[in-house]
Design a protein around this motif. Structure first.
Motif, PDB file in Angstrom:
ATOM      1  N   THR A 107       0.819  -1.209   0.000  1.00 44.49           N
ATOM      2  CA  THR A 107       0.000   0.000   0.000  1.00 44.49           C
ATOM      3  C   THR A 107       0.849   1.253   0.000  1.00 44.49           C
ATOM      4  OG1 THR A 107      -1.702  -1.191   1.219  1.00 44.49           O
ATOM      5  CG2 THR A 107      -1.861   1.201   1.210  1.00 44.49           C
ATOM      6  N   TYR A 108       1.945   1.238   0.754  1.00 46.07           N
ATOM      7  CA  TYR A 108       2.747   2.435   0.960  1.00 46.07           C
ATOM      8  C   TYR A 108       4.122   2.302   0.313  1.00 46.07           C
ATOM      9  CZ  TYR A 108      -0.846   3.137   4.439  1.00 46.07           C
ATOM     10  OH  TYR A 108      -2.042   3.264   5.056  1.00 46.07           O
ATOM     11  N   TYR A 109       4.618   3.401  -0.214  1.00 47.64           N
ATOM     12  CA  TYR A 109       5.958   3.444  -0.771  1.00 47.64           C
ATOM     13  C   TYR A 109       6.947   3.729   0.349  1.00 47.64           C
ATOM     14  CZ  TYR A 109       3.698   3.521  -5.281  1.00 47.64           C
ATOM     15  OH  TYR A 109       2.946   3.178  -6.366  1.00 47.64           O
ATOM     16  N   GLY A 110       8.221   3.521   0.089  1.00 45.03           N
ATOM     17  CA  GLY A 110       9.264   3.777   1.074  1.00 45.03           C
ATOM     18  C   GLY A 110      10.302   2.671   1.047  1.00 45.03           C
ATOM     19  N   ASP A 111      11.206   2.697   2.021  1.00 37.76           N
ATOM     20  CA  ASP A 111      12.286   1.720   2.089  1.00 37.76           C
ATOM     21  C   ASP A 111      11.810   0.426   2.735  1.00 37.76           C
ATOM     22  OD1 ASP A 111      13.835   3.677   1.018  1.00 37.76           O
ATOM     23  OD2 ASP A 111      14.900   4.159   2.861  1.00 37.76           O
ATOM     24  N   ARG A 112      12.363  -0.677   2.245  1.00 37.04           N
ATOM     25  CA  ARG A 112      12.083  -1.989   2.826  1.00 37.04           C
ATOM     26  C   ARG A 112      13.398  -2.679   3.141  1.00 37.04           C
ATOM     27  NH1 ARG A 112       8.013  -0.195   0.595  1.00 37.04           N
ATOM     28  NH2 ARG A 112       5.910  -0.956   0.617  1.00 37.04           N
ATOM     29  N   GLU A 113      13.454  -3.285   4.302  1.00 38.77           N
ATOM     30  CA  GLU A 113      14.626  -4.074   4.685  1.00 38.77           C
ATOM     31  C   GLU A 113      14.350  -5.515   4.267  1.00 38.77           C
ATOM     32  OE1 GLU A 113      17.260  -5.396   8.542  1.00 38.77           O
ATOM     33  OE2 GLU A 113      15.542  -4.086   8.831  1.00 38.77           O
ATOM     34  N   ILE A 114      15.154  -6.007   3.328  1.00 34.33           N
ATOM     35  CA  ILE A 114      14.945  -7.338   2.775  1.00 34.33           C
ATOM     36  C   ILE A 114      16.129  -8.221   3.136  1.00 34.33           C
ATOM     37  CG2 ILE A 114      14.521  -8.664   0.681  1.00 34.33           C
ATOM     38  CD1 ILE A 114      13.570  -6.044  -0.622  1.00 34.33           C
ATOM     39  N   THR A 115      15.842  -9.406   3.679  1.00 34.84           N
ATOM     40  CA  THR A 115      16.873 -10.376   4.034  1.00 34.84           C
ATOM     41  C   THR A 115      16.595 -11.666   3.279  1.00 34.84           C
ATOM     42  OG1 THR A 115      17.037  -9.397   6.234  1.00 34.84           O
ATOM     43  CG2 THR A 115      17.962 -11.602   5.955  1.00 34.84           C
ATOM     44  N   PHE A 116      17.659 -12.239   2.704  1.00 37.49           N
ATOM     45  CA  PHE A 116      17.557 -13.508   1.995  1.00 37.49           C
ATOM     46  C   PHE A 116      18.381 -14.560   2.715  1.00 37.49           C
ATOM     47  CE2 PHE A 116      16.972 -10.306  -1.347  1.00 37.49           C
ATOM     48  CZ  PHE A 116      15.730 -10.690  -1.810  1.00 37.49           C
ATOM     49  N   LEU A 117      17.784 -15.732   2.941  1.00 35.88           N
ATOM     50  CA  LEU A 117      18.458 -16.848   3.604  1.00 35.88           C
ATOM     51  C   LEU A 117      18.405 -18.072   2.697  1.00 35.88           C
ATOM     52  CD1 LEU A 117      16.735 -16.525   7.090  1.00 35.88           C
ATOM     53  CD2 LEU A 117      18.990 -15.707   6.478  1.00 35.88           C
ATOM     54  N   LEU A 118      19.564 -18.703   2.490  1.00 30.87           N
ATOM     55  CA  LEU A 118      19.622 -19.915   1.682  1.00 30.87           C
ATOM     56  C   LEU A 118      20.820 -20.732   2.149  1.00 30.87           C
ATOM     57  CD1 LEU A 118      18.405 -21.505  -0.707  1.00 30.87           C
ATOM     58  CD2 LEU A 118      19.967 -20.262  -2.200  1.00 30.87           C
ATOM     59  N   ASP A 119      20.595 -22.031   2.387  1.00 31.77           N
ATOM     60  CA  ASP A 119      21.679 -22.901   2.838  1.00 31.77           C
ATOM     61  C   ASP A 119      22.795 -22.919   1.806  1.00 31.77           C
ATOM     62  OD1 ASP A 119      20.400 -23.564   5.164  1.00 31.77           O
ATOM     63  OD2 ASP A 119      19.518 -25.422   4.375  1.00 31.77           O
ATOM     64  N   GLY A 120      24.035 -22.786   2.287  1.00 24.57           N
ATOM     65  CA  GLY A 120      25.198 -22.805   1.413  1.00 24.57           C
ATOM     66  C   GLY A 120      25.542 -21.452   0.829  1.00 24.57           C
ATOM     67  N   TYR A 121      24.735 -20.418   1.144  1.00 24.44           N
ATOM     68  CA  TYR A 121      24.979 -19.073   0.628  1.00 24.44           C
ATOM     69  C   TYR A 121      24.986 -18.094   1.792  1.00 24.44           C
ATOM     70  CZ  TYR A 121      24.303 -20.882  -4.036  1.00 24.44           C
ATOM     71  OH  TYR A 121      24.435 -21.591  -5.192  1.00 24.44           O
ATOM     72  N   GLU A 122      25.699 -16.990   1.600  1.00 27.77           N
ATOM     73  CA  GLU A 122      25.757 -15.965   2.640  1.00 27.77           C
ATOM     74  C   GLU A 122      24.399 -15.281   2.773  1.00 27.77           C
ATOM     75  OE1 GLU A 122      28.921 -13.220   2.014  1.00 27.77           O
ATOM     76  OE2 GLU A 122      30.434 -14.799   1.887  1.00 27.77           O
ATOM     77  N   THR A 123      24.034 -14.949   4.001  1.00 26.91           N
ATOM     78  CA  THR A 123      22.805 -14.196   4.247  1.00 26.91           C
ATOM     79  C   THR A 123      22.999 -12.792   3.698  1.00 26.91           C
ATOM     80  OG1 THR A 123      22.320 -15.478   6.214  1.00 26.91           O
ATOM     81  CG2 THR A 123      21.263 -13.329   6.022  1.00 26.91           C
TER      82      THR A 123
END
Length: 156
Positions: free
Chosen positions: A61-77
């Motif tokens: 609904t709203y624009y702005g900044d989002r903090e996104i984190t990706f997690l995957l085994d064998g890869y850096e967070t």
């Protein structure tokens, strides 16, 4: 006189019906973003809310900044702050018109792509050196606490 009253009523009814039809035909705005990673399948967490494995789409609904984190085994967070700026037709001055008066649906669809890096296991020697540094740091006595009335106010 009677005839003009009928004409006025008919005109008012036509205007009212036209207003109702325009209200039913009022547009709306659809906002959506899609997160993709290379390799796919990473768990996406947006603003501390788990939204699923990539590729994943989400309405907002709203624009702005989002903090996104990706997690995957064998890869850096990977954690990023992704800005999502409003388009020209959806700002403070034009929002009312684009949300309510435009007779069609406006779509704002964004796609964000991220590359994940292969995780490298730490060397045993690096872990040992880090542990020794933490042990040495823990053996240092803490600074003494301030005492007295003036120290309580923030003076030494």
């Amino acid at each position: 006189m009677v005839r003009s009253l009928k004409v006025r009523r008919r005109s008012a009814a036509i205007l009212g019906l036209g207003a109702v039809l325009l209200g039913l035909n009022a547009g709306c705005v659809v906002r959506r973003y899609t997160l993709r990673t290379e390799p796919p399948g990473a768990l996406a967490i947006v603003n501390d809310e788990e939204i699923g494995p990539t590729p994943v789409s989400r309405s907002f609904t709203y624009y702005g900044d989002r903090e996104i984190t990706f997690l995957l085994d064998g890869y850096e967070t990977k954690t990023v702050i992704q800005p999502v700026a409003a388009p020209w037709w959806d700002n403070l001055f034009t929002e009312f018109f684009s949300e309510n008066l435009v007779p069609f649906t406006l779509r704002d669809e964004r796609e964000f792509k991220f590359d994940l890096q292969q995780a490298t296991p730490p060397q045993a020697n690096d872990l040992y050196n880090r542990a020794e540094a933490l042990r040495a740091e823990s053996q240092i006595a803490p600074k003494p606490r301030r005492k007295g009335f003036f120290a309580w106010l923030g003076f030494d």
